[in-house]
Write a protein that holds these residues in place. Structure first.
Motif, PDB file in Angstrom:
ATOM      1  N   ASN A 228      53.485 -25.882  78.549  1.00  0.00           N
ATOM      2  CA  ASN A 228      52.316 -26.497  77.910  1.00  0.00           C
ATOM      3  C   ASN A 228      51.994 -25.893  76.556  1.00  0.00           C
ATOM      4  OD1 ASN A 228      51.623 -24.165  79.432  1.00  0.00           O
ATOM      5  ND2 ASN A 228      49.472 -24.768  79.539  1.00  0.00           N
TER       6      ASN A 228
ATOM      7  N   GLN B 141      54.520 -27.327  74.063  1.00  0.00           N
ATOM      8  CA  GLN B 141      54.144 -28.711  73.787  1.00  0.00           C
ATOM      9  C   GLN B 141      52.958 -28.760  72.828  1.00  0.00           C
ATOM     10  OE1 GLN B 141      53.818 -31.850  76.937  1.00  0.00           O
ATOM     11  NE2 GLN B 141      51.635 -31.849  76.435  1.00  0.00           N
ATOM     12  N   GLY B 142      51.932 -27.959  73.107  1.00  0.00           N
ATOM     13  CA  GLY B 142      50.732 -27.984  72.274  1.00  0.00           C
ATOM     14  C   GLY B 142      51.002 -27.595  70.836  1.00  0.00           C
TER      15      GLY B 142
ATOM     16  N   TYR C  74      52.940 -30.652  69.195  1.00  0.00           N
ATOM     17  CA  TYR C  74      52.582 -31.986  69.694  1.00  0.00           C
ATOM     18  C   TYR C  74      52.362 -33.012  68.585  1.00  0.00           C
ATOM     19  CZ  TYR C  74      50.991 -35.069  73.462  1.00  0.00           C
ATOM     20  OH  TYR C  74      50.885 -36.084  74.389  1.00  0.00           O
ATOM     21  N   GLU C  75      51.951 -32.569  67.418  1.00  0.00           N
ATOM     22  CA  GLU C  75      51.722 -33.498  66.308  1.00  0.00           C
ATOM     23  C   GLU C  75      52.776 -33.344  65.217  1.00  0.00           C
ATOM     24  OE1 GLU C  75      47.684 -33.201  64.978  1.00  0.00           O
ATOM     25  OE2 GLU C  75      46.857 -33.536  66.968  1.00  0.00           O
TER      26      GLU C  75
ATOM     27  N   THR D 125      60.573 -31.365  71.603  1.00  0.00           N
ATOM     28  CA  THR D 125      60.238 -30.538  72.761  1.00  0.00           C
ATOM     29  C   THR D 125      60.452 -31.341  74.041  1.00  0.00           C
ATOM     30  OG1 THR D 125      57.894 -31.126  72.445  1.00  0.00           O
ATOM     31  CG2 THR D 125      58.633 -29.019  71.565  1.00  0.00           C
TER      32      THR D 125
ATOM     33  N   TRP E 232      48.478 -30.324  81.948  1.00  0.00           N
ATOM     34  CA  TRP E 232      49.488 -30.748  80.983  1.00  0.00           C
ATOM     35  C   TRP E 232      50.781 -31.014  81.737  1.00  0.00           C
ATOM     36  CZ3 TRP E 232      46.703 -26.210  80.544  1.00  0.00           C
ATOM     37  CH2 TRP E 232      45.767 -26.124  79.511  1.00  0.00           C
TER      38      TRP E 232
ATOM     39  N   GLU F 248      52.679 -37.962  78.253  1.00  0.00           N
ATOM     40  CA  GLU F 248      52.403 -37.108  77.097  1.00  0.00           C
ATOM     41  C   GLU F 248      53.632 -37.102  76.183  1.00  0.00           C
ATOM     42  OE1 GLU F 248      51.290 -33.353  78.844  1.00  0.00           O
ATOM     43  OE2 GLU F 248      49.941 -34.373  80.234  1.00  0.00           O
TER      44      GLU F 248
ATOM     45  N   GLY G 159      53.470 -36.935  72.588  1.00  0.00           N
ATOM     46  CA  GLY G 159      53.188 -36.477  71.240  1.00  0.00           C
ATOM     47  C   GLY G 159      52.146 -37.375  70.600  1.00  0.00           C
ATOM     48  N   GLU G 160      51.560 -36.882  69.496  1.00  0.00           N
ATOM     49  CA  GLU G 160      50.523 -37.649  68.797  1.00  0.00           C
ATOM     50  C   GLU G 160      50.785 -37.628  67.301  1.00  0.00           C
ATOM     51  OE1 GLU G 160      46.761 -35.973  69.832  1.00  0.00           O
ATOM     52  OE2 GLU G 160      46.729 -36.878  71.841  1.00  0.00           O
TER      53      GLU G 160
ATOM     54  N   ASN H 190      58.040 -35.592  72.047  1.00  0.00           N
ATOM     55  CA  ASN H 190      57.833 -34.741  73.218  1.00  0.00           C
ATOM     56  C   ASN H 190      58.238 -35.537  74.446  1.00  0.00           C
ATOM     57  OD1 ASN H 190      56.421 -32.178  74.418  1.00  0.00           O
ATOM     58  ND2 ASN H 190      55.616 -33.890  75.610  1.00  0.00           N
TER      59      ASN H 190
END
Length: 339
Positions: free
Chosen positions: A198, A201-202, A205-206, A212, A227, A232, A234-235, A242
């Motif tokens: 997690n 990922q965090g 993530y953007e 990942t 998480w 999930e 990605g953003e 992700n």
């Protein structure tokens, strides 16, 4: 294959963590080092001393505020009347956009996600050298080694940019990937620990410059709980960069390998030219944390599948806890990767 380590990583010697409201002996013990070294040596790895690359590569991932916290919090905690030997938070903010407190107690709650990342007098130095171990592994890969094993302890994949958790303080895999990126490489991080990565990922993530991927026990009923879902992705710029592949608890070798092929196909689609493997050995069937049912020989099969990518690969140690077979599991993986 060469393996990297520094003896100062043994200085982190946590005594407790809380699970189900009970204080239990912490499974992330210095004894893990001896067993992992035994496994690396059994596979024929050549030891390499970690070098010191300074705080710069670490601060490329972690905030200066967080690093200052890690370096000073244990001394500050000891000034509290009646404080425990280890820094363990007892309060957390409802949102992390709230006030940043001056209190050591408040900052512990802000920067420690859970009660499984106690900070003792030796934690900062050990975490620092764990990160330097990963960076030395990067140097080996950039120097032409096809593969290298970074014996990082404490582990790192649950650490966010400014948040410790799950036995982790500095995100060694993320630090390594960022260093590879800055060397002009195109890295992917494949996390095969039984727990979702997690923190990794965090951190990314953007972002779209690091792919990942995480294969892990379904977080609906397994740490880290909040998480790791397949939705999930990605953003922002990171949307689609992700990939989470949660599996049922108890998953064994054959089903795991089928899922691993999906991850390898995505790495190929990303066009990665270097791979960081967040190497958890806790998917093992007899690991104390009991998530998957991977056999000792299964680790060799997993390694062999990853090797088919034919990418320079840095293996960064994550989980894998005290059991008689920990050495054998690492040796099986390393031998499978080199065969």
């Amino acid at each position: 294959m060469k393996y990297v380590f520094d003896e100062r990583q043994k200085g982190h010697d946590p005594k407790h963590f809380f699970a189900n409201g009970v204080a239990l002996p912490n499974p992330e013990q210095p004894e893990r080092v001896r067993l992992l070294q035994k496994g690396a040596q059994a596979s024929g790895c050549e030891p390499v001393q970690a070098k010191d690359y300074g705080l710069g590569p670490i601060a490329a991932i972690h905030s200066a505020e967080y690093l200052a916290f890690l370096e000073t919090i244990h001394l500050r905690w000891q000034r509290i009347d009646g404080s425990s030997d280890e820094v363990i938070p007892n309060i957390h903010p409802m949102t992390r956009s709230a006030n940043y407190p001056k209190s050591a107690v408040g900052q512990a709650g802000y920067h420690q996600a859970d009660t499984a990342c106690p900070i003792s007098s030796g934690t900062w130095e050990a975490a620092y050298w764990s990160a330097q171990t990963a960076l030395t592994g990067v140097d080996l890969i950039n120097g032409g080694e096809k593969a290298a094993y970074a014996l990082c302890r404490p582990p790192g994949h649950h650490a966010f940019a400014d948040l410790a958790g799950g036995f982790c303080f500095l995100n060694n895999s993320a630090i390594a990937a960022e260093q590879l990126l800055r060397a002009g490489r195109r890295p992917a991080i494949l996390d095969i620990d039984v727990h979702h990565g997690n923190g990794t990922q965090g951190i990314f993530y953007e972002r779209k410059d690091v792919l990942t991927l995480s294969i892990h026990a379904d977080p609906d009923r397994f740490y880290p709980f909040f998480w790791g879902g397949a939705q999930e992705r990605g953003e922002g710029e990171g949307a689609g960069y992700n990939l989470n592949l949660p599996l049922p608890r108890g998953t064994g070798d054959d089903d795991y390998l089928i899922t691993l092929e999906k991850a390898l196909a995505r790495i190929n689609s990303f066009g990665a030219d270097v791979l960081v493997v967040a190497l958890g050995l806790d998917p093992y069937e007899k690991d104390p944390l009991q998530g998957f049912s991977i056999t000792t020989s299964g680790f060799s099969r997993i390694a062999g599948a990853i090797k088919t990518l034919n990418l320079p690969t840095l293996l960064v140690q994550e989980g894998g806890y005290l059991c008689e077979e920990l050495s054998d599991n690492l040796a099986s993986f390393l031998q499978g990767f080199e065969s």
